[in-house]
Design a protein around this motif. Structure first.
Motif, PDB file in Angstrom:
ATOM      1  N   ARG A  74     -92.866  18.099  71.063  1.00 17.82           N
ATOM      2  CA  ARG A  74     -93.721  17.297  71.939  1.00 17.82           C
ATOM      3  C   ARG A  74     -93.250  17.403  73.384  1.00 17.82           C
ATOM      4  O   ARG A  74     -94.059  17.608  74.305  1.00 17.82           O
ATOM      5  N   SER A  75     -91.962  17.276  73.603  1.00 19.23           N
ATOM      6  CA  SER A  75     -91.424  17.372  74.959  1.00 19.23           C
ATOM      7  C   SER A  75     -91.586  18.784  75.513  1.00 19.23           C
ATOM      8  O   SER A  75     -91.879  18.960  76.703  1.00 19.23           O
ATOM      9  N   ALA A  76     -91.377  19.798  74.660  1.00 20.71           N
ATOM     10  CA  ALA A  76     -91.535  21.171  75.118  1.00 20.71           C
ATOM     11  C   ALA A  76     -92.979  21.446  75.545  1.00 20.71           C
ATOM     12  O   ALA A  76     -93.227  22.093  76.573  1.00 20.71           O
ATOM     13  N   LEU A  77     -93.932  20.952  74.773  1.00 19.84           N
ATOM     14  CA  LEU A  77     -95.335  21.109  75.166  1.00 19.84           C
ATOM     15  C   LEU A  77     -95.603  20.451  76.521  1.00 19.84           C
ATOM     16  O   LEU A  77     -96.298  21.010  77.373  1.00 19.84           O
TER      17      LEU A  77
ATOM     18  N   ALA B 167    -101.176  15.229  75.527  1.00 21.44           N
ATOM     19  CA  ALA B 167    -101.381  14.354  74.371  1.00 21.44           C
ATOM     20  C   ALA B 167    -102.412  14.937  73.419  1.00 21.44           C
ATOM     21  O   ALA B 167    -102.261  14.863  72.193  1.00 21.44           O
ATOM     22  N   VAL B 168    -103.471  15.534  73.970  1.00 18.51           N
ATOM     23  CA  VAL B 168    -104.475  16.169  73.115  1.00 18.51           C
ATOM     24  C   VAL B 168    -103.851  17.301  72.302  1.00 18.51           C
ATOM     25  O   VAL B 168    -104.111  17.458  71.098  1.00 18.51           O
ATOM     26  N   LEU B 169    -103.007  18.119  72.943  1.00 14.52           N
ATOM     27  CA  LEU B 169    -102.352  19.217  72.238  1.00 14.52           C
ATOM     28  C   LEU B 169    -101.419  18.688  71.146  1.00 14.52           C
ATOM     29  O   LEU B 169    -101.361  19.256  70.041  1.00 14.52           O
ATOM     30  N   VAL B 170    -100.699  17.617  71.453  1.00 17.02           N
ATOM     31  CA  VAL B 170     -99.789  17.045  70.447  1.00 17.02           C
ATOM     32  C   VAL B 170    -100.576  16.526  69.251  1.00 17.02           C
ATOM     33  O   VAL B 170    -100.204  16.756  68.084  1.00 17.02           O
TER      34      VAL B 170
ATOM     35  N   GLY C  50     -91.765   7.062  68.229  1.00 17.71           N
ATOM     36  CA  GLY C  50     -91.182   7.929  69.247  1.00 17.71           C
ATOM     37  C   GLY C  50     -92.228   8.544  70.149  1.00 17.71           C
ATOM     38  O   GLY C  50     -92.032   8.648  71.367  1.00 17.71           O
ATOM     39  N   CYS C  51     -93.360   8.945  69.571  1.00 18.84           N
ATOM     40  CA  CYS C  51     -94.439   9.512  70.389  1.00 18.84           C
ATOM     41  C   CYS C  51     -95.014   8.460  71.326  1.00 18.84           C
ATOM     42  O   CYS C  51     -95.262   8.729  72.504  1.00 18.84           O
ATOM     43  N   GLN C  52     -95.224   7.260  70.840  1.00 16.93           N
ATOM     44  CA  GLN C  52     -95.744   6.197  71.689  1.00 16.93           C
ATOM     45  C   GLN C  52     -94.779   5.886  72.830  1.00 16.93           C
ATOM     46  O   GLN C  52     -95.202   5.711  73.984  1.00 16.93           O
ATOM     47  N   LEU C  53     -93.491   5.820  72.514  1.00 15.54           N
ATOM     48  CA  LEU C  53     -92.507   5.531  73.553  1.00 15.54           C
ATOM     49  C   LEU C  53     -92.436   6.657  74.575  1.00 15.54           C
ATOM     50  O   LEU C  53     -92.325   6.409  75.785  1.00 15.54           O
TER      51      LEU C  53
END
Length: 925
Positions: free
Chosen positions: A343-346, A371-374, A386-389
């Protein structure tokens, strides 16, 4: 007339696209597969085609509809659709249904050796148990029993597996089963997450000999490319591990080495537990786990180096951006490609692309498209805390950091106008503003999911930021440089060791300060949203009259939402929740606004860290303030499967008093280094009051009380189990008295003593003695008690024992190994309702009946002679197995089962607050 200057107002289509996609995922989750996935995808495609020819608002509406339906169909296809040859189709998720079989496939993840028994009490277990090791890895199945299959399996091997690495083709022989639904309220459903990863089941192997490498297998072109990537990744990680933790390292530096391995490679070592707990309490868990912060620091150091390189060698900005993107991809090969890292790399790659384009762009819009890609990559990330944070923190930094910095510390000076000290002060001001913003935005979300608030997280982040940045930057750059010049590793080793030691010292120093962590009561979805909105208004507008009023109103609302106590809905006098903890016992009793935890253990000694607090919070109790705290805990006897989670629950649940039996104290005094002695010492250190109870003692439970019937003061039992506290709760209803009897692990001696002391004892709801061990005395005594509801807290090995069959008819029999956690409710009209978490509520006793039917017929007296031989449990493997798979159910956690019906009988709606559809967490592997 003077014209107004043009202002750049970005459309932020990415934010809107992410919002509509998230709405589609929420609707798909709420619908629970009610509509076929292909219908939603077709509907989204039709709406998208019509949007191409529409104009104005019609086009916008059709595009939004296309995104919503497309996300709906994509979610259902990724998390529910299965191929005909999927391995999950051939496996059953029934408890104990694992069948021996041989599976051939490719090792998809590096085998990892971990302790079989973990937790704060693991080191107190006997050496053969505490030193046991298991190996875990993920297998991409190719054939099962000679039949071609697809899909993945999580494999657990009893022992240390050597000679197998990622990319190898192996044949695994063991017991395989499908993935079941959650066992407890608040527990994550791992099936959607596993399905989108391609995992369909679990496999347990008794010994490393069950895993055999297969040579000379013909693989497809795709499989050969995939295995080549896996092996290259394995070699790179092995080189990084040798760089960080060389074999000749000093054993005394093990904690520092474990910290380096955890921060740089994302691997949690056994020596990292105490340090990791301190990081979590301080609010620096994101520093310890490899996440976006690590990748941002890594990319920042690379960007500075590439900027210097471009000035020396004349490298253009686009070439520098391409080199930076390439290094980020190499970084993904170095660390485990888990969701936070990808997620961070994207996110960083999208920002690099925006910078390289050379055009004006909006960072919030870029974040929306990320966010759309994730969500396209893994739809279940929407429910991941973790994604929300992560996205909340980045969005807050983009929106509020500059405004807060300028409002509090003034605008930043131009680098040409400021000297060295002013530039350093400006950097410090920027870091302070960013820390405050990230802490303020993420605190409501962390309180919602984890029930904790870290007041010192912002200053702790600011204090540790220089050391963390130096450790990450030097560590990564030195490793990549050592691949070319090995001497760099020798030069960097003392620097990295000093950084790790300094960081550990700082974290433990901050952790020693008062108020490091505050446990808060369970927050509802709307209270969390109000808090988050008020915080955003305050960060944007400052301390104005309106922002202060919004923040104060949100705090009052959140406080009011947490103050409605642990009391029950109208008409419920007593509620008994038995959690599914495998071989162990954990019961929550609630009445009149108070709650008592009656035993809290399991053979999974780590269950108190995350699983049990999450389940108790989902039931509406937790730490903090008000009546939601569980102030009293009862430990019936000194078997570790009845108190393993106690120390971990003291803070989160707000426990102030622990009631134990005489045998518990005797064992603690006789062996201070044993489990009972260790727990008693830790309770004294934490300031928890310990009281000794026996026959005749009472514990208040709201308007009711728990009366202990055994053991008597003159008891002389030989077994620890017979020394168990036996509690009785009498509930006065309109139809007469109802009795709940909690028997813990009593066996023959205690059963005969109770039958002699209380010959007229009856029970309407009963905890089956010793998890359902079918000894003759227990069989006769339970038949004599004739309860309408029987709760059996046990693992799979005592499931469906045929010796209990004659007592099952005409009763509600709830077994945690089969149906998950169980709930028993006694209503004011005398009715008793009971049901499992994965089943329907049944009325076990009608309001018009005042006693069990057995009171109208004579009962055979219990024999007074020596008991018969105890029943032998089913043979177990040489190591504790993973929790058994549970039966499938079409709708899990959707508000369709017993818990929803029990909660809706009152007006509190606690189940809806505890399981909000928008932020429901899901369990990981």
């Amino acid at each position: 007339m003077k014209s107004r200057p043009e202002v750049f107002r970005p459309a932020r289509r990415g934010v809107w696209a992410a919002g509509w996609a998230a709405l589609g995922l929420l609707l798909a989750d709420a619908a629970a597969g009610a509509a076929p996935w292909w219908a939603a995808l077709i509907g989204g495609g039709v709406a998208g085609v019509l949007a191409l020819v529409a104009r104005g608002w019609a086009c916008r509406v059709l595009l939004a509809l296309a995104l919503v339906l497309g996300a709906w169909g994509w979610h259902d296809w990724r998390t529910r659709a299965t191929l005909p040859d999927d391995v999950g189709v051939l496996l059953s998720a029934e408890p104990g249904a694992g069948a021996p079989m041989a599976v051939e496939g490719i090792v998809a993840t590096s085998p990892r050796v971990v302790r079989a028994v973990t937790g704060r009490l693991a080191s107190l277990m006997p050496a053969p148990v505490s030193e046991r090791r298991v190996t875990r890895f993920e297998l991409s199945a190719r054939s099962m029993g000679g039949q071609p299959v697809s899909g993945g399996l999580w494999v657990r091997v009893g022992g240390v597996l050597e000679g197998v690495r990622a990319g190898d083709v192996v044949r695994v022989t063991g017991s395989a089963a499908g993935l079941g639904p959650p066992d407890n309220p608040g527990e994550r459903d791992i099936r959607p997450m596993a399905r989108e990863r391609g995992v369909s089941g679990r496999m347990l192997c008794a010994a490393p000999a069950a895993v055999v490498r297969v040579e000379g297998v013909s693989l497809s072109v795709g499989d050969r490319c995939w295995t080549a990537v896996l092996r290259a990744q394995e070699r790179l990680r092995a080189a990084a591990r040798a760089f960080i933790d060389p074999p000749e390292a000093d054993p005394g530096e093990a904690p520092a080495r474990a910290l380096l391995v955890g921060m740089l490679l994302g691997v949690r070592e056994e020596g990292l537990r105490d340090t990791g707990d301190a990081f979590v309490r301080v609010g620096l868990a994101h520093v310890l786990a490899v996440s976006g912060a690590h990748l941002a620091v890594f990319a920042g150091f690379l960007a500075v180096g590439l900027r210097v390189l471009s000035g020396v060698m004349g490298v253009g900005p686009r070439t520098s951006a391409a080199m930076l993107a390439l290094m980020v991809v190499v970084y993904l090969l170095l660390v485990p490609a888990e969701a936070p890292i990808v997620r961070s790399a994207l996110m960083i790659l999208v920002f690099i692309a925006g910078e390289a384009a050379g055009r004006r762009y909006d960072r919030l819009n870029i974040l929306g498209w990320t966010a759309v890609l994730v969500l396209l990559w893994r739809p279940t990330q929407l429910w991941d805390p973790g994604c929300q944070l992560s996205f909340a923190a980045v969005a807050g930094l983009i929106l509020f950091t500059r405004r807060l910095r300028e409002r509090v510390m003034g605008p930043a000076r131009s680098p040409d106008e400021a000297g060295l000290w002013r530039r350093l002060g400006g950097r410090l001001a920027d870091a302070a503003a960013a820390s405050v913003v990230a802490w303020a935005v993420t605190s409501p979300i962390a309180a919602f999911h984890m029930g904790t608030f870290s007041p010192l997280a912002a200053p702790a982040t600011l204090v540790t930021l220089p050391v963390v940045s130096a450790l990450l930057g030097i560590g990564y750059l030195a490793f990549f440089a050592s691949l070319v010049v090995p001497a760099v590793a020798v030069a960097a080793e003392p620097v990295l060791g000093w950084c790790a030691g300094a960081l550990s010292w700082l974290v433990f120093a901050i952790d020693g300060l008062p108020g490091t962590v505050v446990y808060v009561p369970p927050l509802g979805l709307w209270a969390t949203a109000a808090l988050l909105g008020a915080v955003c208004v305050w960060l944007w507008a400052g301390m104005t009259r309106w922002s202060a009023a919004a923040l104060a109103g949100a705090l009052v609302w959140a406080g009011a939402a947490t103050l409605p106590r642990a009391d029950l809905p109208d008409g419920q006098l007593l509620r008994w929740d038995a959690l599914a903890v495998g071989d162990g016992a954990a019961h929550l009793l609630r009445s009149g606004g108070e709650a008592v935890l009656y035993d809290c253990g399991s053979l999974y000694l780590d269950i108190g860290r995350w699983e049990m607090p999450r389940s108790l919070r989902a039931l509406g109790v937790g730490g903090g303030f008000g009546g939601r705290r569980v102030r009293t805990a009862v430990v019936t006897h000194p078997d570790i499967d009845h108190f393993a989670a106690l120390l971990d629950l003291v803070g989160p649940m707000g426990i102030e008093r622990v009631v134990v039996g005489r045998r518990f104290v005797e064992q603690g005094e006789a062996s201070p280094d044993g489990p009972a002695g260790f727990v008693l010492g830790e309770l004294r250190r934490l300031g928890v009051r310990v009281e000794v109870a026996g026959a005749g003692s009472r514990v208040a439970l709201g308007r009711l009380e728990i009366e202990f019937l055994s053991p008597a003061d003159d008891a002389r039992f030989r077994s620890d189990n017979d020394w168990s506290l036996v509690g009785r709760v009498r509930v006065g209803t309109e139809a007469g008295e109802r009795v709940v009897l909690l028997t813990s692990d009593i066996e023959s001696e205690a059963i005969r003593a109770l039958a002699e002391e209380y010959p007229d004892l009856r029970a309407h709801a009963l905890e089956l003695p010793h998890h359902g061990t079918a000894i003759p005395d227990a069989l006769r005594w339970v038949g004599r008690l004739d309860p309408a509801v029987i709760v059996q807290s046990t693992g799979a090995r005592r499931l469906n024992d045929g010796r209990w069959d004659r007592l099952r008819d005409g009763r509600v029999w709830l077994t945690t190994a089969a149906g998950g956690a169980a709930a028993v409710v006694i209503r004011s009209d005398g009715a008793i309702e009971a049901g499992p978490v994965r089943g329907a509520v049944r009325t076990a006793l009608a309001p018009t009946l005042s006693a069990p039917a057995a009171e109208q017929r004579p009962s055979a007296p219990l024999p007074q002679g020596p008991p018969g031989p105890p029943a032998q449990p089913a043979p177990r493997g040489p190591f504790p197995l993973a929790p058994p798979a549970k039966p499938r159910r079409a709708e899990v956690g959707r508000g369709r089962g017993a818990w929803w019906a029990l909660a809706r009988r009152g007006r509190s709606g606690r189940w809806r607050r505890s399981h909000p559809p928008g932020l429901r967490a899901r369990r990981g592997p």
